[in-house]
Design a protein around this motif. Structure first.
Motif, PDB file in Angstrom:
ATOM      1  N   SER A  11     -43.207 -19.962 -17.448  1.00  0.00           N
ATOM      2  CA  SER A  11     -41.906 -20.364 -16.893  1.00  0.00           C
ATOM      3  C   SER A  11     -40.963 -19.185 -16.741  1.00  0.00           C
ATOM      4  N   TYR A  12     -41.193 -18.128 -17.526  1.00  0.00           N
ATOM      5  CA  TYR A  12     -40.281 -16.993 -17.549  1.00  0.00           C
ATOM      6  C   TYR A  12     -41.070 -15.708 -17.387  1.00  0.00           C
ATOM      7  N   ASP A  13     -40.309 -14.704 -16.880  1.00  0.00           N
ATOM      8  CA  ASP A  13     -40.945 -13.388 -16.752  1.00  0.00           C
ATOM      9  C   ASP A  13     -40.908 -12.653 -18.077  1.00  0.00           C
ATOM     10  N   ALA A  14     -39.848 -12.873 -18.852  1.00  0.00           N
ATOM     11  CA  ALA A  14     -39.739 -12.163 -20.131  1.00  0.00           C
ATOM     12  C   ALA A  14     -38.897 -12.962 -21.116  1.00  0.00           C
ATOM     13  N   PHE A  15     -39.348 -12.919 -22.390  1.00  0.00           N
ATOM     14  CA  PHE A  15     -38.610 -13.539 -23.497  1.00  0.00           C
ATOM     15  C   PHE A  15     -37.899 -12.428 -24.244  1.00  0.00           C
ATOM     16  N   VAL A  16     -36.598 -12.565 -24.390  1.00  0.00           N
ATOM     17  CA  VAL A  16     -35.778 -11.514 -24.992  1.00  0.00           C
ATOM     18  C   VAL A  16     -35.566 -11.839 -26.470  1.00  0.00           C
ATOM     19  N   ILE A  17     -35.995 -10.879 -27.330  1.00  0.00           N
ATOM     20  CA  ILE A  17     -35.768 -11.001 -28.775  1.00  0.00           C
ATOM     21  C   ILE A  17     -34.618 -10.084 -29.119  1.00  0.00           C
ATOM     22  N   PHE A  18     -33.507 -10.638 -29.596  1.00  0.00           N
ATOM     23  CA  PHE A  18     -32.326  -9.832 -29.894  1.00  0.00           C
ATOM     24  C   PHE A  18     -31.507 -10.537 -30.963  1.00  0.00           C
ATOM     25  N   SER A  19     -30.646  -9.759 -31.597  1.00  0.00           N
ATOM     26  CA  SER A  19     -29.727 -10.289 -32.595  1.00  0.00           C
ATOM     27  C   SER A  19     -28.532 -10.895 -31.886  1.00  0.00           C
ATOM     28  N   SER A  20     -28.004 -11.950 -32.473  1.00  0.00           N
ATOM     29  CA  SER A  20     -26.847 -12.604 -31.874  1.00  0.00           C
ATOM     30  C   SER A  20     -25.649 -11.675 -31.798  1.00  0.00           C
ATOM     31  N   TYR A  21     -25.642 -10.603 -32.657  1.00  0.00           N
ATOM     32  CA  TYR A  21     -24.562  -9.630 -32.617  1.00  0.00           C
ATOM     33  C   TYR A  21     -24.650  -8.771 -31.347  1.00  0.00           C
ATOM     34  N   GLY A  42     -30.870  -8.844  -9.874  1.00  0.00           N
ATOM     35  CA  GLY A  42     -31.448  -7.766  -9.103  1.00  0.00           C
ATOM     36  C   GLY A  42     -32.451  -8.282  -8.088  1.00  0.00           C
ATOM     37  N   VAL A  43     -33.086  -7.271  -7.410  1.00  0.00           N
ATOM     38  CA  VAL A  43     -34.093  -7.629  -6.393  1.00  0.00           C
ATOM     39  C   VAL A  43     -35.379  -6.898  -6.757  1.00  0.00           C
ATOM     40  N   PRO A  44     -36.469  -7.615  -6.923  1.00  0.00           N
ATOM     41  CA  PRO A  44     -36.536  -9.091  -6.990  1.00  0.00           C
ATOM     42  C   PRO A  44     -35.929  -9.592  -8.315  1.00  0.00           C
ATOM     43  N   PRO A  45     -35.441 -10.836  -8.367  1.00  0.00           N
ATOM     44  CA  PRO A  45     -34.845 -11.365  -9.622  1.00  0.00           C
ATOM     45  C   PRO A  45     -35.926 -11.598 -10.706  1.00  0.00           C
ATOM     46  N   ILE A  46     -35.568 -11.267 -11.875  1.00  0.00           N
ATOM     47  CA  ILE A  46     -36.483 -11.464 -13.039  1.00  0.00           C
ATOM     48  C   ILE A  46     -35.876 -12.546 -13.932  1.00  0.00           C
ATOM     49  N   GLN A  47     -36.673 -13.596 -14.166  1.00  0.00           N
ATOM     50  CA  GLN A  47     -36.190 -14.746 -14.951  1.00  0.00           C
ATOM     51  C   GLN A  47     -36.399 -14.466 -16.440  1.00  0.00           C
ATOM     52  N   LEU A  48     -35.317 -14.402 -17.198  1.00  0.00           N
ATOM     53  CA  LEU A  48     -35.389 -14.153 -18.642  1.00  0.00           C
ATOM     54  C   LEU A  48     -35.326 -15.476 -19.428  1.00  0.00           C
ATOM     55  N   LEU A  63     -45.143 -18.084 -25.680  1.00  0.00           N
ATOM     56  CA  LEU A  63     -46.220 -18.598 -24.842  1.00  0.00           C
ATOM     57  C   LEU A  63     -45.752 -18.940 -23.424  1.00  0.00           C
ATOM     58  N   GLY A  64     -44.419 -19.150 -23.263  1.00  0.00           N
ATOM     59  CA  GLY A  64     -43.905 -19.515 -21.938  1.00  0.00           C
ATOM     60  C   GLY A  64     -43.434 -18.323 -21.113  1.00  0.00           C
ATOM     61  N   SER A  65     -43.625 -17.094 -21.615  1.00  0.00           N
ATOM     62  CA  SER A  65     -43.168 -15.876 -20.916  1.00  0.00           C
ATOM     63  C   SER A  65     -44.313 -14.894 -20.820  1.00  0.00           C
ATOM     64  N   ARG A  66     -44.265 -14.119 -19.662  1.00  0.00           N
ATOM     65  CA  ARG A  66     -45.349 -13.144 -19.498  1.00  0.00           C
ATOM     66  C   ARG A  66     -45.125 -11.923 -20.359  1.00  0.00           C
ATOM     67  N   LYS A  67     -43.908 -11.532 -20.505  1.00  0.00           N
ATOM     68  CA  LYS A  67     -43.563 -10.331 -21.247  1.00  0.00           C
ATOM     69  C   LYS A  67     -42.563 -10.685 -22.361  1.00  0.00           C
TER      70      LYS A  67
END
Length: 819
Positions: free
Chosen positions: A672-682, A698-704, A727-731
């Protein structure tokens, strides 16, 4: 066999023989019976007072046979094969008071063999082959008993020296060969004191010279089965005229040859004999009516046993005090025939051969003892009619009859009764009404096995002096036993055995402070907690065997009556397990008060187990308890540790469960997504303003996939991270900062991302260093330091040129291999 061997054998035999004798009482009483000894063992102490040496092998008695035993008083040499007794044989045991030589085939008595026994009081020469009483007994002046039965003596003639034996009170001549008694043979009997008992039973008497016993005073004369015919008996009784005897016993022993009487006056000879007590054992069935009691009217005690009396004759006894009619054939109680006997104190009519019908006893003011037991009698209304004129009765026995019905007021006028016995007789109404309430002097009551169902809690009301109560074999309905005994404050003995009692409430005995014996044998009791109450402090004997008791709690054992000296717990299904060690240990330590401790078996293993509770190994339970404690501690430790690990790695466990359900790689599913972002809420501001703005616009748009925006509501965080993010993201984009290092969720998400990396073996993780982090701190996140060393990462910079280069490289890394 050489000399050494012979000597060794003799020494060994002597020691062994001494050990064979049984010590009955230390230094005083020993038994060497049946040891095949031919001498007195030297191990017998000189202080011995009683020695049983019967059934050994002596044969010749002489002075050297006996060691010096100055304190020996009783010597039993029965059946020792003794044939010869030499002079001075008993010189070393001269202080004997009793010598028993029964059953020895003695052929020779030394003239002085008994001369040293000047203190002898009892001499027993039964079945030794004696032909006469002419023994050398000159020094036996203290002799009290001479028993010479079952010999071949033909005369009652006693040595003249015996006229000086003033203490002699028994001569037993039973089963000899005396066929006639003449006047000159009884001369010594006339000179001996008046306390003599003469036993002539089972002699073949055919003739007694008339007057042979005239002016002879005897304490007792026993001539049972002592005549060869009924004619000889009739003539013999007549020949005894002038005899004064306190107790006369005649007739037949059961099983002896029976006479055929044809004379109604066969007992008339008794009228010329002066006696106080007479005991007649009839056995025979006369061909016509015999007047049994006609010559007994002056007796004080009369017993007729095994008679064939259908109906008792009217007898006007002058001084009778006791009358016994045993095992006769009475059809009806002789109430009319015995009424108005103002001197009669004791009447026993029992074991009648036929069922007996009740009668009426009238005007018997001194009757105190009435025994009507074992007559198969049915009494519908007890007892005012039966005992209408017996106000002084203290003992009343109706036991072992068919049925007795006691009506209300049926015992009025019998308030003097102290002992009342109904055992094994069906008693009606006693369990329903207070029919005993007027027996205020009753001390003993036995209604055992009387088919009584106690319903009324006042069944024993009024029995304030009752000391002994036996209710065994009956039944208590409901909770009646809890209150039934409350008013019996003087009770000392209570028998409740075999009453099918399942439970006894502690208050059942709350007022029985004088109770000494309690019998609850053969019930269905599972507990005896009532023992812990202070009301039973005087209890000395408790029989609780044959119940269903498996254990007794420690607090009950600690409060047992201090006077308890006899406690029967045998034949109970005792639980011999380590949970009952206190109870088993108490059994082992208190065998001195336990009756039959060897019959207390463990039924834990099986109902037929013969393993004794006293053999139970308590130590094994200690080891098992220690092992159980160790295992329990280990188990608790493991549980705590596992709980901690589960709590610590709960996210990983959930992830493993998801993987076990079946892992689907991005190549096997549509992401469903191109990338799953792991980050701190801060770092959310940077992610939203920089990362999301540059990639999604951007072009092309990347779905996070961002957790605060894309995770499904109501779904667990872990499931969202795995299903939507990893599991739902490629990267996977990892934004590393100091806040990332400190966040447990970030560390967890990164470790899950690494697990995907390991499964797919592809560079799916893109690391962005948002701010510089010390190298040592990167080690805090499992695998991060190692990943940074082996893989290329991107570093954020605010420099425009570097910034442009950063977004180009990031976009290229994300869209690589994108179909």
């Amino acid at each position: 066999m050489n000399f050494f061997t012979v000597s060794f054998f003799i020494i060994y035999f002597s020691v062994g023989a001494g050990e064979l004798c049984t010590k009955i009482t230390e230094n005083l009483h020993y038994s060497c019976m049946g040891r095949n000894l031919s001498y007195i063992p030297p191990s017998i102490p000189s202080s011995v007072q009683t020695l049983d040496f019967s059934f050994n092998d002596l044969k010749h008695l002489q002075k050297t046979v006996f060691p010096v035993l100055p304190f020996l008083r009783v010597l039993d040499l029965s059946r020792c094969h003794i044939k010869h007794i030499e002079n001075d044989t008993f010189n070393n045991v001269k202080n004997l008071t009793a010598l028993i030589l029964t059953g020895n085939p003695i052929t020779y008595f030394g003239p002085g063999c008994l001369s040293s026994l000047s203190n002898l009081q009892r001499l027993v020469l039964v079945d030794v082959g004696l032909l006469s009483l002419q023994l050398q007994m000159n020094n036996l002046t203290k002799l009290q008993e001479l028993r010479v039965g079952t010999n071949n003596i033909q005369s009652v003639s006693l040595p003249s020296i015996m006229s000086n034996f003033k203490d002699l009170h028994l001569i037993d001549l039973h089963a000899n060969n005396i066929s006639m008694i003449k006047t000159d043979q009884t001369a010594v009997l006339r000179e001996i004191g008046r306390n003599m008992t003469l036993i002539l039973s089972r002699n073949p008497l055919s003739y007694i010279e008339p007057g042979a016993f005239k002016d002879i005073y005897l304490r007792e004369l026993d001539i049972r089965s002592a005549f060869v015919s009924s004619a000889a008996q009739k003539a013999g009784l007549q020949a005894l005229y002038g005899l004064n005897v306190k107790r006369l016993m005649f007739g037949k022993f059961k099983g002896d040859f029976k006479f055929q009487f044809s004379d109604a006056d066969v007992l008339d000879g008794l009228c010329s004999i002066h006696f106080q007590e007479i005991y007649y054992y009839i056995i025979e069935r006369p061909s016509e009516t015999v007047f049994i009691f006609r010559c007994m009217i002056n007796a004080t005690n009369v017993l007729v046993k095994h008679g064939v009396i259908d109906e008792m004759e009217y007898v006007f006894f002058h001084e009778i005090k006791e009358l016994y009619l045993l095992q006769n054939q009475l059809a009806t109680l002789p109430g009319k025939q015995l009424s108005h006997l103002h001197t009669l104190e004791k009447l026993v009519i029992s074991h009648n051969i036929e069922p007996i019908r009740p009668g009426t006893f009238i005007d018997m003011p001194k009757l105190q003892y009435l025994d009507l037991s074992s007559n198969r009698m049915t009494l519908t209304r007890c007892c005012t009619t039966l005992l209408s004129g017996t106000p002084q009765i203290r003992y009343l026995n109706f036991s072992q009859n068919a049925e007795i019905s006691i009506e209300l007021g049926g015992l009025d006028g019998l308030a003097s009764i102290e002992i009342l016995d109904f055992h094994h007789t069906r008693v009606l109404d006693l369990g329903y009404y207070s029919v005993l309430s007027n027996l205020t002097y009753l001390r003993y009551l036995d209604v055992s096995y009387s088919s009584i169902t106690f319903i009324n809690i006042f069944s024993f009301y009024g029995l304030r002096k009752l000391e002994i109560l036996k209710v065994a074999g009956n039944h208590f309905r409901g909770d009646v036993a809890r209150y039934l005994f409350n008013n019996l404050t003087l009770l000392e003995h209570l028998d409740m055995s075999y009453c099918r009692v399942v439970e006894l409430h502690p208050s059942s005995f709350k007022n029985l402070q004088r109770l000494r014996l309690l019998n609850v044998r053969g019930n269905k009791l599972m507990t005896i907690d009532f023992l812990a109450l202070p009301d039973l402090k005087r209890l000395t004997s408790l029989y609780a065997d044959k119940n269903s008791i498996t254990s007794i709690p420690l607090h009950v054992l600690q409060k047992l009556p201090t006077n308890l000296s006899e406690f029967d717990l045998s034949s109970n299904p005792i639980d011999c397990s380590c949970s009952q060690t206190d109870f088993i240990l108490w059994i082992i330590q208190n065998q001195n008060i336990l009756k039959q401790p060897e019959n207390i078996f463990c039924k834990t293993f099986s109902p037929s187990s013969d393993f004794r509770a006293t053999d139970f190994d308590i130590d094994s339970c200690v080891h098992k308890k220690r092992l159980t404690i160790v295992l329990s501690v280990c188990f608790v430790t493991v549980v705590v540790l596992l709980s901690f690990l589960v709590y610590r790695f709960q996210f990983y466990l959930q992830y493993c469960c998801i993987l076990l359900r079946g892992y689907r790689s991005p190549g096997q599913q549509e992401c469903s997504y191109d990338a799953f972002v792991i980050f701190s809420s801060y770092d959310e501001v940077w992610v939203m303003n920089e990362l999301m703005e540059n990639l999604e616009n951007g072009v092309p748009p990347i779905q996070l996939c961002l957790h605060m925006r894309d995770f499904q509501a109501g779904k667990s965080i872990t499931s969202n991270i795995i299903d939507e993010g990893i599991l739902g993201s490629r990267k996977i984009i990892v934004v590393v900062s100091q806040h990332f290092i400190d966040s447990a969720w970030c560390r967890f998400e990164f470790e899950l991302a690494q697990s995907r990396f390991m499964l797919e073996h592809s560079p799916n993780i893109i690391i962005i260093i948002l701010e510089d982090v010390e190298e040592g701190k990167t080690k805090k996140v499992f695998g991060l330091h190692k990943h940074l060393k082996k893989n290329t990462y991107l570093k954020w910079s605010r420099d425009p040129l570097s910034n442009m280069r950063f977004w180009i490289r990031l976009r290229k890394a994300i869209i690589a291999k994108k179909k």
